[in-house]
Motif scaffolding. Structure first.
Motif, short mmCIF file in Angstrom:
data_model
loop_
_atom_site.label_atom_id
_atom_site.label_comp_id
_atom_site.label_asym_id
_atom_site.label_seq_id
_atom_site.Cartn_x
_atom_site.Cartn_y
_atom_site.Cartn_z
N ARG A 176 69.48 50.45 -6.70
CA ARG A 176 69.02 49.01 -6.69
C ARG A 176 68.38 48.46 -7.40
O ARG A 176 68.08 47.14 -7.92
CB ARG A 176 68.61 48.82 -5.20
CG ARG A 176 69.43 48.78 -3.91
CD ARG A 176 68.60 48.80 -2.68
NE ARG A 176 69.48 48.35 -1.56
CZ ARG A 176 70.27 49.42 -0.84
NH1 ARG A 176 70.64 50.43 -1.45
NH2 ARG A 176 70.85 49.13 0.22
N GLN B 67 68.03 44.67 -8.29
CA GLN B 67 66.58 43.98 -7.91
C GLN B 67 65.72 43.80 -8.98
O GLN B 67 65.66 44.62 -9.89
CB GLN B 67 66.31 44.75 -6.53
CG GLN B 67 67.14 44.71 -5.44
CD GLN B 67 66.93 45.88 -4.37
OE1 GLN B 67 66.01 46.50 -4.52
NE2 GLN B 67 67.63 45.49 -3.36
N TYR C 80 59.83 40.37 11.47
CA TYR C 80 60.08 40.86 12.81
C TYR C 80 59.17 40.94 13.95
O TYR C 80 59.44 41.28 15.09
CB TYR C 80 60.31 42.50 12.72
CG TYR C 80 61.34 42.74 11.35
CD1 TYR C 80 62.70 42.49 11.62
CD2 TYR C 80 61.02 43.29 9.76
CE1 TYR C 80 63.52 42.78 10.68
CE2 TYR C 80 62.04 43.25 8.99
CZ TYR C 80 63.37 43.07 9.40
OH TYR C 80 64.14 43.15 8.28
N ARG D 221 66.52 49.98 5.92
CA ARG D 221 67.72 50.83 5.63
C ARG D 221 68.07 51.90 6.77
O ARG D 221 69.14 52.25 7.13
CB ARG D 221 67.50 51.47 4.39
CG ARG D 221 67.47 50.35 3.09
CD ARG D 221 67.58 51.07 1.87
NE ARG D 221 67.26 50.04 0.93
CZ ARG D 221 66.59 50.16 -0.33
NH1 ARG D 221 66.17 51.53 -0.67
NH2 ARG D 221 66.33 49.16 -0.98
N LYS E 230 60.47 38.11 -1.62
CA LYS E 230 60.78 39.25 -0.84
C LYS E 230 60.43 40.75 -1.74
O LYS E 230 60.64 40.58 -2.69
CB LYS E 230 62.18 39.49 -0.35
CG LYS E 230 62.36 40.37 0.64
CD LYS E 230 64.07 40.50 0.86
CE LYS E 230 64.36 41.74 1.53
NZ LYS E 230 65.66 41.75 1.74
N SER F 62 60.61 45.10 6.57
CA SER F 62 60.38 45.99 7.44
C SER F 62 59.34 46.91 7.24
O SER F 62 58.33 47.36 8.07
CB SER F 62 61.72 46.89 7.65
OG SER F 62 61.93 47.43 6.20
N LYS G 254 63.87 38.76 -5.33
CA LYS G 254 63.90 40.15 -4.31
C LYS G 254 63.61 41.46 -5.38
O LYS G 254 64.30 41.56 -6.26
CB LYS G 254 65.30 40.18 -3.85
CG LYS G 254 65.44 41.42 -2.79
CD LYS G 254 66.59 41.62 -2.11
CE LYS G 254 66.60 42.95 -1.11
NZ LYS G 254 67.87 42.78 -0.58
#
Ligand code: PBG
Length: 327
Positions: free
Chosen positions: A218, A222, A315, A201, A249, A275, A191
């Motif tokens: 992060r 990450q 999505y 988010r 990802k 997203s 990730k």
């Protein structure tokens, strides 16, 4: 005779016969956002075409996905209340736990995966417990992640998907889940620290609020986008620690990583079209840059399958499958 004439590209049937890569409904994992107390599904502005569902509405959606041939969903919870340690995430009556039970009962055939992370549940929006300076506190974070995973397993989840990239997560979850041998782990093994998570988010209101600290980012847990060998090393550690499947990802900017990982492990590989990737393609269609939305998404999925993905989290899963069913 033309120099580069390919006789086997002449008809649609030939092109299909020669196709090396396919995309089928069974390749998708559909994300579902769940929240208690909604009277009807609430559309998510940052992810057009996606909704927040209450557990009973999630059941209706799960049935529709299953009828389209989709085999799996991944649940993300939006809690009623947040606190500094994200304590609601492990509540046996939390929204994810309730949704797991409801979906498992109503659609027993569907594979139910649940995201394990603290960021939607903490007031500060971090994926971890923080000290006063914003430093990550590993031991209490791992304890929380264990409690969340156990509460999901108690509710009947098939698999848990730890998404925080906190060091030591895999061994901690495997040991906590030892008493639930039916529950398997999909690890977000690669990730990256990415800009492409922005719309998620806002969809989950898990924006880091800068609270306590100024150190937390992060980027501390990450993977930096510059890293390829390091990412592979991390991912293989997760596999060694018992991950049953691993995820890369985001998707489109990291297909090289997917192909790289494919060559080094035999476990199933998932890719997450995150997203920002989804929003970008939707926006481009909305502004007339592309005219065939389905074809654009389909091509992005073909690329992911070609790079080595067994499963695609997107999505667009439902919209893809709806159109696929009518072809
Ligand atoms: C939580 C989590 C995130 C995503 C999935 N799980 C956000 C983050 O790491 O910031 C992003 C998914 C997306 O952008 O679609 N750890």
């Amino acid at each position: 005779m033309k120099d580069h004439f390919q006789p086997y590209r002449q008809t649609a049937a030939m092109r299909e016969l020669f196709a090396e890569t396919d995309v089928l409904p069974r390749h998708f994992i559909a994300p579902l956002f769940v929240q208690h107390g909604l009277t009807s599904p609430v559309s998510i502005d940052s992810l057009p075409g996606n909704y927040r569902f209450s557990p009973d509405q999630a059941v209706v959606e799960a049935k529709a996905l299953h009828a389209l041939g989709i085999r799996a969903v991944i649940l993300f919870g939006i809690p009623d209340a947040k606190d500094a340690t994200g304590h609601q995430a492990a509540d046996p009556n939390g929204v994810v736990q309730s949704s797991i039970r409801a979906i498992r009962q109503a659609v027993p055939d569907l594979v139910v995966i649940a995201d394990v992370c603290l960021c939607q549940y903490t007031t500060h929006g971090a994926c971890a417990c923080l000290d006063a300076n914003g430093g990550i506190q590993i031991p209490p974070t791992l304890e929380s992640l264990q409690a969340i995973a156990v509460s999901y397993a108690e509710s009947g989840v098939h698999a848990v998907a730890p998404s925080g990239m906190i060091d030591g997560t895999l061994p901690a979850l495997k040991s906590a889940l030892a008493q639930y041998p039916d529950c398997w782990v999909l690890a977000y093994a690669m990730k990256y620290h990415s800009q492409f998570y922005g719309p998620f988010r806002s969809a989950t209101s898990a924006q880091y609020d800068g609270h306590a600290a100024h150190e937390y980012s992060r980027a501390q847990h990450q993977i930096p986008p510059t890293q390829s060998r390091e990412a592979l090393r991390d991912a293989l550690l997760d596999v060694e620690a018992g991950a049953d499947a691993v995820m890369v990802k985001p998707g489109m900017p990291y297909l090289d990583q997917l192909a790289h990982l494919r060559q080094h492990t035999t476990v199933p590989l998932a890719v997450y079209q995150v997203s920002g990737e989804y929003a970008m393609l939707k926006q481009a269609v909305a502004s007339g840059i592309f005219d065939d939305e389905w074809a654009v998404f389909h091509e992005s999925f073909v690329g992911m399958r070609r790079a080595g993905a067994d499963w695609i989290v997107s999505y667009y899963a439902k919209a893809w499958a709806e159109h696929y069913a009518t072809r």
